[in-house]
Design a protein around this motif. Structure first.
Motif, PDB file in Angstrom:
ATOM      1  N   LEU A 121       0.826  -1.201   0.000  1.00 17.67           N
ATOM      2  CA  LEU A 121       0.000   0.000   0.000  1.00 17.67           C
ATOM      3  C   LEU A 121       0.864   1.255   0.000  1.00 17.67           C
ATOM      4  CD1 LEU A 121      -2.757  -0.872   2.624  1.00 17.67           C
ATOM      5  CD2 LEU A 121      -2.922  -0.945   0.138  1.00 17.67           C
ATOM      6  N   PHE A 122       0.316   2.330  -0.534  1.00 23.93           N
ATOM      7  CA  PHE A 122       0.948   3.637  -0.461  1.00 23.93           C
ATOM      8  C   PHE A 122       0.888   4.122   0.983  1.00 23.93           C
ATOM      9  CE2 PHE A 122       0.628   8.223  -0.289  1.00 23.93           C
ATOM     10  CZ  PHE A 122       1.698   8.614  -1.066  1.00 23.93           C
ATOM     11  N   SER A 123       1.973   4.743   1.449  1.00 26.89           N
ATOM     12  CA  SER A 123       1.949   5.323   2.794  1.00 26.89           C
ATOM     13  C   SER A 123       2.850   6.553   2.834  1.00 26.89           C
ATOM     14  CB  SER A 123       2.388   4.317   3.852  1.00 26.89           C
ATOM     15  OG  SER A 123       3.753   4.003   3.714  1.00 26.89           O
ATOM     16  N   PHE A 124       2.512   7.463   3.738  1.00 32.26           N
ATOM     17  CA  PHE A 124       3.317   8.644   4.008  1.00 32.26           C
ATOM     18  C   PHE A 124       3.301   8.864   5.508  1.00 32.26           C
ATOM     19  CE2 PHE A 124       3.604  13.394   4.408  1.00 32.26           C
ATOM     20  CZ  PHE A 124       4.946  13.479   4.092  1.00 32.26           C
ATOM     21  N   ARG A 125       4.503   8.970   6.082  1.00 31.40           N
ATOM     22  CA  ARG A 125       4.665   9.167   7.518  1.00 31.40           C
ATOM     23  C   ARG A 125       3.856   8.141   8.316  1.00 31.40           C
ATOM     24  NH1 ARG A 125       4.293  15.571   8.037  1.00 31.40           N
ATOM     25  NH2 ARG A 125       4.318  15.081  10.240  1.00 31.40           N
ATOM     26  N   ASN A 126       3.962   6.888   7.875  1.00 28.59           N
ATOM     27  CA  ASN A 126       3.337   5.731   8.514  1.00 28.59           C
ATOM     28  C   ASN A 126       1.815   5.737   8.467  1.00 28.59           C
ATOM     29  OD1 ASN A 126       5.893   4.612   9.170  1.00 28.59           O
ATOM     30  ND2 ASN A 126       6.026   6.057  10.862  1.00 28.59           N
ATOM     31  N   LEU A 127       1.225   6.546   7.609  1.00 25.61           N
ATOM     32  CA  LEU A 127      -0.213   6.514   7.366  1.00 25.61           C
ATOM     33  C   LEU A 127      -0.441   5.804   6.043  1.00 25.61           C
ATOM     34  CD1 LEU A 127      -1.060  10.234   8.225  1.00 25.61           C
ATOM     35  CD2 LEU A 127      -1.491   8.239   9.669  1.00 25.61           C
ATOM     36  N   GLN A 128      -1.052   4.626   6.082  1.00 20.98           N
ATOM     37  CA  GLN A 128      -1.316   3.878   4.854  1.00 20.98           C
ATOM     38  C   GLN A 128      -2.664   4.277   4.273  1.00 20.98           C
ATOM     39  OE1 GLN A 128      -1.092  -0.303   5.841  1.00 20.98           O
ATOM     40  NE2 GLN A 128       1.011  -0.381   5.103  1.00 20.98           N
TER      41      GLN A 128
ATOM     42  N   PHE B  84     -11.065  10.078   0.058  1.00 26.61           N
ATOM     43  CA  PHE B  84     -11.504  10.003   1.444  1.00 26.61           C
ATOM     44  C   PHE B  84     -13.029  10.024   1.435  1.00 26.61           C
ATOM     45  CE2 PHE B  84      -7.202  11.525   1.707  1.00 26.61           C
ATOM     46  CZ  PHE B  84      -6.690  10.814   2.782  1.00 26.61           C
ATOM     47  N   LEU B  85     -13.595   8.893   1.019  1.00 26.29           N
ATOM     48  CA  LEU B  85     -15.034   8.775   0.829  1.00 26.29           C
ATOM     49  C   LEU B  85     -15.607   7.736   1.784  1.00 26.29           C
ATOM     50  CD1 LEU B  85     -15.029   8.707  -3.082  1.00 26.29           C
ATOM     51  CD2 LEU B  85     -15.462  10.673  -1.603  1.00 26.29           C
ATOM     52  N   GLU B  86     -16.638   8.119   2.483  1.00 22.64           N
ATOM     53  CA  GLU B  86     -17.296   7.208   3.429  1.00 22.64           C
ATOM     54  C   GLU B  86     -17.916   6.010   2.715  1.00 22.64           C
ATOM     55  OE1 GLU B  86     -17.509   7.558   6.937  1.00 22.64           O
ATOM     56  OE2 GLU B  86     -16.058   9.176   6.689  1.00 22.64           O
ATOM     57  N   THR B  87     -18.228   6.135   1.429  1.00 23.12           N
ATOM     58  CA  THR B  87     -18.798   5.017   0.680  1.00 23.12           C
ATOM     59  C   THR B  87     -17.757   3.947   0.370  1.00 23.12           C
ATOM     60  OG1 THR B  87     -18.476   6.311  -1.334  1.00 23.12           O
ATOM     61  CG2 THR B  87     -20.690   6.321  -0.358  1.00 23.12           C
TER      62      THR B  87
ATOM     63  N   LYS C  83     -12.925  10.286  10.174  1.00 23.13           N
ATOM     64  CA  LYS C  83     -11.881   9.907  11.130  1.00 23.13           C
ATOM     65  C   LYS C  83     -10.475   9.949  10.555  1.00 23.13           C
ATOM     66  CE  LYS C  83     -14.920   7.211  13.987  1.00 23.13           C
ATOM     67  NZ  LYS C  83     -15.809   6.122  13.823  1.00 23.13           N
ATOM     68  N   LYS C  84     -10.299   9.465   9.330  1.00 19.15           N
ATOM     69  CA  LYS C  84      -8.939   9.355   8.785  1.00 19.15           C
ATOM     70  C   LYS C  84      -8.458  10.629   8.089  1.00 19.15           C
ATOM     71  CE  LYS C  84      -8.919   4.420   8.752  1.00 19.15           C
ATOM     72  NZ  LYS C  84      -8.697   3.183   8.049  1.00 19.15           N
ATOM     73  N   TRP C  85      -9.366  11.374   7.438  1.00 22.69           N
ATOM     74  CA  TRP C  85      -8.941  12.597   6.770  1.00 22.69           C
ATOM     75  C   TRP C  85      -8.306  13.598   7.740  1.00 22.69           C
ATOM     76  CZ3 TRP C  85      -6.727  15.156   3.334  1.00 22.69           C
ATOM     77  CH2 TRP C  85      -6.817  16.536   3.257  1.00 22.69           C
ATOM     78  N   PRO C  86      -8.834  13.836   8.942  1.00 24.05           N
ATOM     79  CA  PRO C  86      -8.167  14.792   9.839  1.00 24.05           C
ATOM     80  C   PRO C  86      -6.712  14.420  10.155  1.00 24.05           C
ATOM     81  CG  PRO C  86     -10.388  14.379  10.605  1.00 24.05           C
ATOM     82  CD  PRO C  86     -10.125  13.387   9.506  1.00 24.05           C
ATOM     83  N   THR C  87      -6.416  13.149  10.293  1.00 22.56           N
ATOM     84  CA  THR C  87      -5.044  12.704  10.545  1.00 22.56           C
ATOM     85  C   THR C  87      -4.174  12.936   9.320  1.00 22.56           C
ATOM     86  OG1 THR C  87      -5.892  11.031  12.053  1.00 22.56           O
ATOM     87  CG2 THR C  87      -3.629  10.748  11.286  1.00 22.56           C
ATOM     88  N   TRP C  88      -4.691  12.580   8.142  1.00 17.19           N
ATOM     89  CA  TRP C  88      -3.952  12.815   6.905  1.00 17.19           C
ATOM     90  C   TRP C  88      -3.744  14.303   6.661  1.00 17.19           C
ATOM     91  CZ3 TRP C  88      -1.224  10.214   3.300  1.00 17.19           C
ATOM     92  CH2 TRP C  88      -1.230   8.822   3.381  1.00 17.19           C
TER      93      TRP C  88
END
Length: 131
Positions: A13-20, A64-67, A75-80
């Motif tokens: 998977l693609f990741s940046f700063r340990n966020l996959q 970043f789609l809930e669907t 939840k994940k977009w704020p961290t990214w």
């Protein structure tokens, strides 16, 4: 075992700063080399000396789609967003080039009325050397 027609799905998977992130439409890589040009009198063209690879440029389209995944936007977009907005370098793992050190150069967030499940984000990364 991944079927030959789906070999890309078997890559890391693609990741940046340990966020996959797996919800990616594309992650093209632009590469180039600096070629110092040498001119010689009375000779057409020029000679070139490779002085090194230029920084890699990687542009990623992320969804970043809930669907697609529950919590992708809420939840994940704020961290990214924090990782993408602060400008500091970090490890980037690209499925094709592997692990590099990278920084965010720029990005675009598509926040449009037609997409009610979240956002699409285009991010440009550049490989970097920290010291």
């Amino acid at each position: 075992m991944v079927a030959p027609a789906q070999v890309i799905q078997g890559l890391p998977l693609f990741s940046f700063r340990n966020l996959q992130w797996s919800h990616i439409e594309s992650a093209p890589i632009h590469f180039s080399h600096t070629q110092a040009e040498r001119r010689y009198p009375y000779i057409d063209d020029a000679g070139h000396d490779n002085t090194g690879r230029d920084p890699l440029k990687i542009r990623v389209r992320m969804f970043f789609l809930e669907t697609l995944e529950a919590g992708a936007f809420t939840k994940k977009w704020p961290t990214w967003r924090k990782a993408l907005f602060d400008g500091s370098s970090g490890p980037l793992n690209h499925p094709l080039v592997g692990s590099i050190r990278a920084r965010v150069e720029e990005g675009d967030i598509q926040f449009v009325a037609q997409v009610t499940a979240g956002i699409t984000v285009d991010v440009s990364f550049t490989s970097t050397v920290d010291n």
